[in-house]
Design a protein around this motif. Sequence first.
Motif, PDB file in Angstrom:
ATOM      1  N   LYS A  13     -10.916 -52.061  30.073  1.00  0.00           N
ATOM      2  CA  LYS A  13     -10.297 -51.637  28.821  1.00  0.00           C
ATOM      3  C   LYS A  13     -10.560 -50.148  28.556  1.00  0.00           C
ATOM      4  O   LYS A  13      -9.656 -49.400  28.163  1.00  0.00           O
ATOM      5  CB  LYS A  13     -10.860 -52.469  27.663  1.00  0.00           C
ATOM      6  N   THR A  14     -11.818 -49.742  28.817  1.00  0.00           N
ATOM      7  CA  THR A  14     -12.174 -48.339  28.579  1.00  0.00           C
ATOM      8  C   THR A  14     -11.386 -47.430  29.512  1.00  0.00           C
ATOM      9  O   THR A  14     -10.861 -46.390  29.114  1.00  0.00           O
ATOM     10  CB  THR A  14     -13.687 -48.118  28.819  1.00  0.00           C
ATOM     11  N   TYR A  15     -11.291 -47.866  30.773  1.00  0.00           N
ATOM     12  CA  TYR A  15     -10.560 -47.075  31.762  1.00  0.00           C
ATOM     13  C   TYR A  15      -9.094 -46.958  31.346  1.00  0.00           C
ATOM     14  O   TYR A  15      -8.500 -45.886  31.387  1.00  0.00           O
ATOM     15  CB  TYR A  15     -10.681 -47.737  33.138  1.00  0.00           C
ATOM     16  N   GLN A  16      -8.547 -48.095  30.898  1.00  0.00           N
ATOM     17  CA  GLN A  16      -7.138 -48.124  30.467  1.00  0.00           C
ATOM     18  C   GLN A  16      -6.917 -47.175  29.296  1.00  0.00           C
ATOM     19  O   GLN A  16      -5.973 -46.389  29.286  1.00  0.00           O
ATOM     20  CB  GLN A  16      -6.764 -49.567  30.067  1.00  0.00           C
ATOM     21  N   SER A  17      -7.819 -47.223  28.284  1.00  0.00           N
ATOM     22  CA  SER A  17      -7.573 -46.344  27.125  1.00  0.00           C
ATOM     23  C   SER A  17      -7.803 -44.877  27.484  1.00  0.00           C
ATOM     24  O   SER A  17      -7.138 -43.999  26.941  1.00  0.00           O
ATOM     25  CB  SER A  17      -8.353 -46.772  25.876  1.00  0.00           C
ATOM     26  N   PHE A  18      -8.658 -44.620  28.466  1.00  0.00           N
ATOM     27  CA  PHE A  18      -8.826 -43.247  28.955  1.00  0.00           C
ATOM     28  C   PHE A  18      -7.515 -42.772  29.593  1.00  0.00           C
ATOM     29  O   PHE A  18      -7.019 -41.674  29.323  1.00  0.00           O
ATOM     30  CB  PHE A  18      -9.983 -43.204  29.961  1.00  0.00           C
ATOM     31  N   GLN A  19      -6.940 -43.648  30.422  1.00  0.00           N
ATOM     32  CA  GLN A  19      -5.681 -43.304  31.095  1.00  0.00           C
ATOM     33  C   GLN A  19      -4.565 -43.091  30.071  1.00  0.00           C
ATOM     34  O   GLN A  19      -3.744 -42.194  30.197  1.00  0.00           O
ATOM     35  CB  GLN A  19      -5.269 -44.436  32.059  1.00  0.00           C
ATOM     36  N   GLU A  20      -4.561 -43.974  29.046  1.00  0.00           N
ATOM     37  CA  GLU A  20      -3.500 -43.887  28.038  1.00  0.00           C
ATOM     38  C   GLU A  20      -3.592 -42.584  27.252  1.00  0.00           C
ATOM     39  O   GLU A  20      -2.579 -41.926  27.022  1.00  0.00           O
ATOM     40  CB  GLU A  20      -3.562 -45.092  27.089  1.00  0.00           C
ATOM     41  N   SER A  21      -4.821 -42.195  26.878  1.00  0.00           N
ATOM     42  CA  SER A  21      -4.900 -40.951  26.087  1.00  0.00           C
ATOM     43  C   SER A  21      -4.626 -39.729  26.969  1.00  0.00           C
ATOM     44  O   SER A  21      -4.095 -38.722  26.493  1.00  0.00           O
ATOM     45  CB  SER A  21      -6.207 -40.821  25.301  1.00  0.00           C
ATOM     46  N   LYS A  22      -4.921 -39.849  28.255  1.00  0.00           N
ATOM     47  CA  LYS A  22      -4.581 -38.754  29.172  1.00  0.00           C
ATOM     48  C   LYS A  22      -3.042 -38.603  29.242  1.00  0.00           C
ATOM     49  O   LYS A  22      -2.505 -37.500  29.182  1.00  0.00           O
ATOM     50  CB  LYS A  22      -5.144 -39.104  30.563  1.00  0.00           C
ATOM     51  N   TYR A  23      -2.376 -39.763  29.331  1.00  0.00           N
ATOM     52  CA  TYR A  23      -0.911 -39.723  29.398  1.00  0.00           C
ATOM     53  C   TYR A  23      -0.328 -39.214  28.086  1.00  0.00           C
ATOM     54  O   TYR A  23       0.652 -38.461  28.087  1.00  0.00           O
ATOM     55  CB  TYR A  23      -0.334 -41.106  29.737  1.00  0.00           C
ATOM     56  N   GLU A  24      -0.915 -39.643  26.942  1.00  0.00           N
ATOM     57  CA  GLU A  24      -0.495 -39.174  25.616  1.00  0.00           C
ATOM     58  C   GLU A  24      -0.413 -37.648  25.591  1.00  0.00           C
ATOM     59  O   GLU A  24       0.557 -37.067  25.126  1.00  0.00           O
ATOM     60  CB  GLU A  24      -1.571 -39.549  24.609  1.00  0.00           C
ATOM     61  N   ARG A  25      -1.472 -37.006  26.100  1.00  0.00           N
ATOM     62  CA  ARG A  25      -1.541 -35.532  26.078  1.00  0.00           C
ATOM     63  C   ARG A  25      -0.456 -34.945  26.982  1.00  0.00           C
ATOM     64  O   ARG A  25       0.193 -33.979  26.648  1.00  0.00           O
ATOM     65  CB  ARG A  25      -2.927 -35.048  26.530  1.00  0.00           C
ATOM     66  N   ARG A  26      -0.273 -35.591  28.141  1.00  0.00           N
ATOM     67  CA  ARG A  26       0.744 -35.107  29.078  1.00  0.00           C
ATOM     68  C   ARG A  26       2.136 -35.229  28.456  1.00  0.00           C
ATOM     69  O   ARG A  26       2.946 -34.311  28.495  1.00  0.00           O
ATOM     70  CB  ARG A  26       0.672 -35.946  30.364  1.00  0.00           C
ATOM     71  N   PHE A  27       2.392 -36.390  27.864  1.00  0.00           N
ATOM     72  CA  PHE A  27       3.704 -36.658  27.274  1.00  0.00           C
ATOM     73  C   PHE A  27       4.022 -35.675  26.146  1.00  0.00           C
ATOM     74  O   PHE A  27       5.152 -35.230  25.987  1.00  0.00           O
ATOM     75  CB  PHE A  27       3.764 -38.096  26.738  1.00  0.00           C
ATOM     76  N   ALA A  28       2.971 -35.317  25.381  1.00  0.00           N
ATOM     77  CA  ALA A  28       3.167 -34.418  24.236  1.00  0.00           C
ATOM     78  C   ALA A  28       3.565 -33.009  24.679  1.00  0.00           C
ATOM     79  O   ALA A  28       4.118 -32.237  23.908  1.00  0.00           O
ATOM     80  CB  ALA A  28       1.893 -34.361  23.401  1.00  0.00           C
ATOM     81  N   GLY A  29       3.316 -32.671  25.935  1.00  0.00           N
ATOM     82  CA  GLY A  29       3.578 -31.315  26.419  1.00  0.00           C
ATOM     83  C   GLY A  29       4.819 -31.233  27.295  1.00  0.00           C
ATOM     84  O   GLY A  29       5.878 -31.762  26.956  1.00  0.00           O
ATOM     85  N   GLU A  30       4.648 -30.612  28.446  1.00  0.00           N
ATOM     86  CA  GLU A  30       5.790 -30.322  29.328  1.00  0.00           C
ATOM     87  C   GLU A  30       6.057 -31.471  30.305  1.00  0.00           C
ATOM     88  O   GLU A  30       5.934 -31.307  31.510  1.00  0.00           O
ATOM     89  CB  GLU A  30       5.525 -29.043  30.129  1.00  0.00           C
ATOM     90  N   CYS A  31       6.396 -32.602  29.790  1.00  0.00           N
ATOM     91  CA  CYS A  31       6.586 -33.766  30.676  1.00  0.00           C
ATOM     92  C   CYS A  31       8.056 -34.173  30.611  1.00  0.00           C
ATOM     93  O   CYS A  31       8.397 -35.292  30.231  1.00  0.00           O
ATOM     94  CB  CYS A  31       5.672 -34.884  30.180  1.00  0.00           C
ATOM     95  N   TYR A  32       8.917 -33.236  30.978  1.00  0.00           N
ATOM     96  CA  TYR A  32      10.364 -33.444  30.824  1.00  0.00           C
ATOM     97  C   TYR A  32      10.836 -34.738  31.505  1.00  0.00           C
ATOM     98  O   TYR A  32      10.526 -34.988  32.671  1.00  0.00           O
ATOM     99  CB  TYR A  32      11.127 -32.245  31.405  1.00  0.00           C
ATOM    100  N   GLY A  33      11.544 -35.560  30.759  1.00  0.00           N
ATOM    101  CA  GLY A  33      12.104 -36.787  31.323  1.00  0.00           C
ATOM    102  C   GLY A  33      11.160 -37.974  31.269  1.00  0.00           C
ATOM    103  O   GLY A  33      11.562 -39.088  31.620  1.00  0.00           O
ATOM    104  N   CYS A  34       9.915 -37.757  30.828  1.00  0.00           N
ATOM    105  CA  CYS A  34       8.952 -38.875  30.780  1.00  0.00           C
ATOM    106  C   CYS A  34       9.238 -39.793  29.587  1.00  0.00           C
ATOM    107  O   CYS A  34       9.720 -39.341  28.553  1.00  0.00           O
ATOM    108  CB  CYS A  34       7.532 -38.352  30.611  1.00  0.00           C
ATOM    109  N   PHE A  35       8.891 -41.055  29.748  1.00  0.00           N
ATOM    110  CA  PHE A  35       9.056 -42.028  28.662  1.00  0.00           C
ATOM    111  C   PHE A  35       7.696 -42.476  28.155  1.00  0.00           C
ATOM    112  O   PHE A  35       6.707 -42.453  28.896  1.00  0.00           O
ATOM    113  CB  PHE A  35       9.835 -43.247  29.164  1.00  0.00           C
TER     114      PHE A  35
END
Length: 273
Positions: A13-35
């Motif tokens: 669970k911890t690993y998953q939420s770490f991955q999710e918040s990492k993706y959150e940051r990526r998505f918020a920036g220059e992640c053109y075309g990401c969902f």
Amino acid sequence: MKRIIKSLPFVKKTYQSFQESKYERRFAGECYGCFRGVFNTFEQAIQSAPKTKTIGYDNNDLAQEYQEMLESENWEQSQHLINSYDYPVLFWLNSIFTTNLVNHIFDLGGNVGIHFYAYKKHLNCQEITWTICDLSEIIKVGKKIAEKRQQKDLFFTTSFAEANNKNILLASGSVQYVNHFSQQIEKLLVKPVHILVNRLPIYDGKQFVTLQNGGKVFYPQYVFNRSDFIESFNEIGYELIDIWQDRLGSCMIPFYPENSVPFYHGMYFKLRE
Ligand SMILES: C[S@@+](CC[C@H](N)C(=O)[O-])C[C@H]1O[C@@H](n2cnc3c(N)ncnc32)[C@H](O)[C@@H]1O
């Protein structure tokens, strides 16, 4: 050892939420075309969006970007002018043209005119009027380009009601951004005989909404259930004539493999006589 095994779900669970918040940051920036995410409504998707960009296509910066693309010197020569997903549309348009003398195309989400300019040399019909229905910031720029090119047979509107009495409705890569598409068609006094829907995210699961990073903005989009989508056209009097795959479009949503769509589709519906 037991303690490690016991703690495994926690580690997972911890690993998953770490991955999710990492993706959150990526998505918020220059992640053109990401969902990102799975929601029930556009409102929910919008509320959850990072605050780093504005929401929606009705944006002047986006419109400027489209203008630059269209006016770039090599656009007309570009190998991306016609993509693989355009060929079924060109095929069906030319087939429709052989049985109609005058054709009125209503191009929902036609942007600043990209299909009009890209398709016209491949269409075997002289008598076409072409109306683009898009959002106001986009059509402002579309009109400017058309004026510069002295285009007499290209019109712009923001109102779907103007699809009334047009024999062909083209909606390429746009239906997923629109609410109640088939209901809007049903309301038209004279419905289009031919409907070409292209670049559509459909799959076999339940309809949902996701959020896409569109570069300068975020936008929510539907992913439709395939049979419900087709049925919604049956209900308003249309028959599915053809369906094809668009292998260039996809909607892969991290952490939601069961909602991810590896390729899009296009469809041709014809009004039953
Ligand atoms: C992904 S682009 C597709 C552009 C082009 N049709 C294509 O296939 O490449 C989506 C287009 O739909 C337009 N759009 C989004 N929401 C819309 C709405 N509610 N009504 C009309 N157009 C809309 C956008 O402004 C944009 O031009």
